[in-house]
Design an enzyme around this catalytic site. Structure first.
Site, short mmCIF file in Angstrom:
data_model
loop_
_atom_site.label_atom_id
_atom_site.label_comp_id
_atom_site.label_asym_id
_atom_site.label_seq_id
_atom_site.Cartn_x
_atom_site.Cartn_y
_atom_site.Cartn_z
N ARG A 135 0.86 -1.07 0.00
CA ARG A 135 0.00 -0.02 -0.09
C ARG A 135 0.82 1.40 0.04
O ARG A 135 1.47 1.71 0.96
CB ARG A 135 -0.95 0.05 1.11
CG ARG A 135 -2.06 1.21 1.44
CD ARG A 135 -2.89 0.91 2.65
NE ARG A 135 -3.75 2.00 2.96
CZ ARG A 135 -4.74 2.19 2.57
NH1 ARG A 135 -5.14 1.36 1.61
NH2 ARG A 135 -5.55 3.24 2.83
N HIS A 162 -6.68 0.54 -7.41
CA HIS A 162 -7.12 -0.04 -6.17
C HIS A 162 -7.78 -1.25 -6.64
O HIS A 162 -9.06 -1.39 -6.31
CB HIS A 162 -7.96 0.89 -5.44
CG HIS A 162 -8.09 0.73 -4.00
ND1 HIS A 162 -7.57 -0.69 -3.52
CD2 HIS A 162 -8.42 1.56 -2.92
CE1 HIS A 162 -7.69 -0.43 -2.15
NE2 HIS A 162 -8.28 0.62 -1.68
N GLN A 165 -10.03 -3.34 -4.06
CA GLN A 165 -11.26 -2.66 -3.80
C GLN A 165 -12.47 -2.68 -4.84
O GLN A 165 -13.59 -3.17 -4.63
CB GLN A 165 -11.32 -1.00 -3.76
CG GLN A 165 -12.29 -0.40 -3.57
CD GLN A 165 -13.14 -0.61 -2.00
OE1 GLN A 165 -12.50 -0.52 -0.94
NE2 GLN A 165 -14.40 -0.95 -2.03
N ASN A 201 -7.95 7.01 -7.92
CA ASN A 201 -7.82 5.90 -8.19
C ASN A 201 -8.82 4.90 -8.00
O ASN A 201 -8.94 3.72 -9.07
CB ASN A 201 -6.72 5.36 -7.38
CG ASN A 201 -7.04 5.59 -5.72
OD1 ASN A 201 -8.15 6.07 -5.32
ND2 ASN A 201 -6.07 5.00 -4.89
N ASP A 265 -16.59 8.77 -3.46
CA ASP A 265 -15.62 8.46 -2.53
C ASP A 265 -14.91 9.63 -1.93
O ASP A 265 -15.77 10.77 -2.05
CB ASP A 265 -14.14 7.79 -3.37
CG ASP A 265 -13.14 7.35 -2.59
OD1 ASP A 265 -13.32 7.11 -1.67
OD2 ASP A 265 -12.05 7.39 -3.22
N MET A 270 -5.83 10.96 1.32
CA MET A 270 -4.82 10.93 2.32
C MET A 270 -3.39 11.64 1.61
O MET A 270 -3.33 11.49 0.53
CB MET A 270 -4.46 9.65 2.70
CG MET A 270 -3.65 9.25 3.99
SD MET A 270 -3.43 7.48 4.60
CE MET A 270 -4.91 7.14 4.40
N CYS A 307 -16.03 3.51 -0.79
CA CYS A 307 -15.22 2.57 -0.12
C CYS A 307 -14.66 2.76 1.00
O CYS A 307 -14.03 2.01 1.71
CB CYS A 307 -14.14 2.51 -0.92
SG CYS A 307 -13.16 3.85 -1.22
N ARG A 334 -14.06 -6.70 0.70
CA ARG A 334 -12.61 -6.59 0.76
C ARG A 334 -11.99 -7.95 1.13
O ARG A 334 -11.02 -8.16 0.47
CB ARG A 334 -12.06 -5.39 1.59
CG ARG A 334 -12.74 -4.22 0.94
CD ARG A 334 -11.98 -3.82 -0.52
NE ARG A 334 -10.66 -3.67 -0.36
CZ ARG A 334 -9.73 -3.07 0.38
NH1 ARG A 334 -10.11 -1.96 0.90
NH2 ARG A 334 -8.20 -3.10 -0.01
#
Length: 348
Positions: A135, A162, A165, A201, A265, A270, A307, A334
């Site tokens: 990650r 991703h 996901q 993403n 989303d 982050m 997500c 997941r």
């Protein structure tokens, strides 16, 4: 809503005979899982069907551990440059179920690309483990790890992709919209997916997989946040092959017309916290709400997906905690898709 019962059950067509149909597709997977763009529709379907099979065995049949322990004696390095909840819990429990050992390595534990190059780290770490689940931040980080690793690499997240996901999203959609006795493709083909949110993403990976599976996508982002042209072109080619469609707009009301699935989303990913004030301005009108779905004319049984983690500006509580929301089912899935990927890739 007629499909609410599906929020707590796994799909029924996952008997052993159905699963065996795709054994050959699983055996042909590339060594690494960087993006579903590298996988055929059949390979994507095989992973989702495998995930559903594992979910059934664990939740319906009470199978606590894989009877064959395919990862027995193997160590999987979990390189997490970014913290997580769902990804870490799902991956560690999956490795345990398969009989392996999970070695968690956070950014404070190792010098991943800090005092040692990514190339060197990849060569050193891969010489001591049997697989890498990473990650990271930049897309170049995951591709560099894969290039120089001597063991398979699975992408837990990077800024462009991703994959686990979106596999979980596909499993969730199949569970909700399952046609009696139908395969993944039988059930999802022709469904309309509306993306209302950032160019990030998650939507890139959706575009890499969903049109390929015969799903129609309406992608709505603010004009300042366009989908990269390369991603658009590839999605268009996949859609043409599968007789699906992909459209783009900047009006959330127009985007949800005829939608079976509305997805959003976080607008502030982050590492982007400094951009929050401007993004709140740029994304004005993008909050998913019952009113938005009604004004746009979403289909009567539309569902909502996210997500996680979710912030209030992205979706109202009325939607997020409603019977239309499948976000917690999506989060649980997941585990099953990560489990399927690890079993198919790390056990070779």
């Amino acid at each position: 809503m007629s499909r609410l019962a599906h929020s707590v059950v796994s799909p029924s067509p996952m008997g052993s005979s159905s699963h065996k149909v795709h054994t050959s597709a699983l055996s042909t997977l590339p060594r690494d899982l960087i993006t579903l763009g590298d996988y055929s529709a059949e390979q994507i379907g095989a992973l989702v069907e495998s995930a559903a099979d594992f979910k059934r065995k664990v939740k319906s049949e009470g199978q606590a551990f894989h009877p064959d322990e395919p990862l027995k004696g193997k160590t999987i390095a979990m390189l997490f440059s970014k913290r997580s909840t769902r990804t870490r819990v799902a991956s560690e429990t999956s490795i345990a179920y398969l009989g392996g050992h999970a070695m968690f390595l956070g950014k404070e534990d190792i010098q991943l690309g800090v005092n040692e190059s990514l190339r060197d780290s990849a060569q050193v770490i891969s010489s001591m483990v049997d697989g890498i689940f990473a990650r990271v931040g930049a897309h170049e980080e995951i591709t560099t790890l894969a290039k120089y690793s001597s063991v398979p690499v699975v992408n837990a997240l990077c800024d462009e992709n991703h994959p686990t996901q979106i596999l979980a999203d596909l499993l969730t959609i199949w569970e909700v919209f399952e046609k009696q006795g139908g395969s993944l493709f039988d059930s999802v083909k022709g469904l309309n997916v509306a993306w209302i949110g950032d160019s990030n993403n998650i939507v890139y990976e959706m575009l890499a997989a969903m049109p390929k599976c015969g799903m129609n996508m309406s992608v709505c982002t603010p004009s300042k946040y366009p989908i990269p042209e390369g991603i658009r072109q590839r999605a268009q080619l996949d859609a043409q092959t599968a007789q699906a469609s992909v459209t783009y707009c900047h009006d959330p009301v127009a985007a949800v017309k005829g939608a079976d699935i509305i997805v959003t989303d976080t607008w502030v990913s982050m590492g982007q916290e400094a951009e929050k004030a401007q993004k709140m301005i740029d994304f004005d009108g993008y909050q998913v709400s019952m009113d938005l779905a009604a004004k746009g004319g979403a289909n009567k049984d539309w569902i909502f997906m996210h997500c996680l983690p979710r912030k209030a500006e992205e979706v109202t509580d009325e939607v997020f905690y409603s019977d239309r929301s499948v976000v917690f089912q999506e989060a649980e899935n997941r585990k099953w898709t990560i489990l399927a990927a690890f079993n198919a890739i790390f056990s070779k």
